[in-house]
Design a protein around this motif. Structure first.
Motif, PDB file in Angstrom:
ATOM      1  N   UNK A 157     -16.133 -83.375  -8.270  1.00  0.00           N
ATOM      2  CA  UNK A 157     -15.247 -84.543  -8.268  1.00  0.00           C
ATOM      3  C   UNK A 157     -15.081 -85.083  -9.683  1.00  0.00           C
ATOM      4  N   UNK A 158     -16.165 -85.152 -10.428  1.00  0.00           N
ATOM      5  CA  UNK A 158     -16.080 -85.613 -11.822  1.00  0.00           C
ATOM      6  C   UNK A 158     -15.092 -84.765 -12.617  1.00  0.00           C
ATOM      7  N   UNK A 159     -15.238 -83.459 -12.539  1.00  0.00           N
ATOM      8  CA  UNK A 159     -14.380 -82.571 -13.324  1.00  0.00           C
ATOM      9  C   UNK A 159     -12.910 -82.703 -12.912  1.00  0.00           C
ATOM     10  N   UNK A 160     -12.663 -82.802 -11.620  1.00  0.00           N
ATOM     11  CA  UNK A 160     -11.296 -82.965 -11.127  1.00  0.00           C
ATOM     12  C   UNK A 160     -10.694 -84.281 -11.609  1.00  0.00           C
ATOM     13  N   UNK A 161     -11.426 -85.366 -11.454  1.00  0.00           N
ATOM     14  CA  UNK A 161     -10.900 -86.676 -11.840  1.00  0.00           C
ATOM     15  C   UNK A 161     -10.764 -86.811 -13.351  1.00  0.00           C
ATOM     16  N   UNK A 162     -11.703 -86.255 -14.095  1.00  0.00           N
ATOM     17  CA  UNK A 162     -11.633 -86.351 -15.557  1.00  0.00           C
ATOM     18  C   UNK A 162     -10.352 -85.699 -16.069  1.00  0.00           C
ATOM     19  N   UNK A 163     -10.009 -84.562 -15.514  1.00  0.00           N
ATOM     20  CA  UNK A 163      -8.788 -83.862 -15.937  1.00  0.00           C
ATOM     21  C   UNK A 163      -7.524 -84.583 -15.476  1.00  0.00           C
ATOM     22  N   UNK A 164      -7.603 -85.287 -14.357  1.00  0.00           N
ATOM     23  CA  UNK A 164      -6.444 -85.966 -13.786  1.00  0.00           C
ATOM     24  C   UNK A 164      -6.211 -87.341 -14.406  1.00  0.00           C
ATOM     25  N   UNK A 165      -7.284 -88.004 -14.782  1.00  0.00           N
ATOM     26  CA  UNK A 165      -7.212 -89.399 -15.252  1.00  0.00           C
ATOM     27  C   UNK A 165      -6.513 -89.510 -16.600  1.00  0.00           C
ATOM     28  N   UNK A 166      -6.055 -90.727 -16.870  1.00  0.00           N
ATOM     29  CA  UNK A 166      -5.257 -91.035 -18.055  1.00  0.00           C
ATOM     30  C   UNK A 166      -6.153 -91.671 -19.118  1.00  0.00           C
ATOM     31  N   UNK A 167      -6.066 -91.155 -20.332  1.00  0.00           N
ATOM     32  CA  UNK A 167      -6.842 -91.727 -21.447  1.00  0.00           C
ATOM     33  C   UNK A 167      -6.509 -93.218 -21.580  1.00  0.00           C
TER      34      UNK A 167
END
Length: 173
Positions: A157-167
């Protein structure tokens, strides 16, 4: 279930060898340390002095080559608390913490959050500190979990959300 205090959780964060990651899923937190500064901010006065110890810890970790990351999943329109967090985030980033934002309506389709949708810290991909709150949002403490299957699901979940989230620099309120 045994809970450790925020101080105990912070000691675990301080002791990471490589990486600490925080998933935030709440739109408001009732943290006693933040109450006064948040109330002042609502009244138009910025007072971030309370962040000093946290920022010092983050600087020490990141200057030592460790990574501290956070994804904040938020509801739009934003609560006043989220607007306050957003305004203070440059201080976290200046200390070395990497923060990204993900509007709740942009979560990957079909995503199911582990740990009943509670916030968690993932430490060195081996230990979870899962946040527990009462009905008013007050922090009760953190539950420690090292079950390999649960940790693996949180890593996914961390890896998925990190890639999806906005800086943070690109996420405008």
């Amino acid at each position: 279930m045994e809970l450790i205090s925020s101080t105990g959780r912070n000691r675990l964060i301080e002791s990471v060898a490589h990486d600490a990651f925080h998933l935030e899923l709440r739109d408001d937190y009732s943290v006693p340390l933040e109450h006064g500064p948040y109330e002042k901010w609502l009244g138009g006065v910025v007072d971030n002095d309370f962040m000093g110890p946290w920022l010092s810890m983050i600087r020490q970790l990141t200057q030592g080559g460790k990574t501290v990351r956070r994804v904040r999943v938020v509801t739009e329109p934003h609560t006043p608390y989220v607007r306050w967090e957003h305004e203070g985030t440059p201080l976290n980033e200046k200390a070395g913490e990497q923060i990204r934002w993900l509007p709740r309506h942009e979560l990957p389709e079909g995503l199911s959050f582990p740990l009943a949708g509670k916030d968690w810290w993932l430490l060195d991909d081996r230990l979870l500190a899962v946040g527990h709150f009462d009905d008013t949002g007050r922090v009760l403490g953190s539950e420690l979990i090292d079950d390999p299957e649960t940790v693996a699901e949180c890593i996914r979940v961390r890896d998925l959300l990190w890639e999806t989230a906005i800086r943070h620099s690109e996420y405008k309120l």
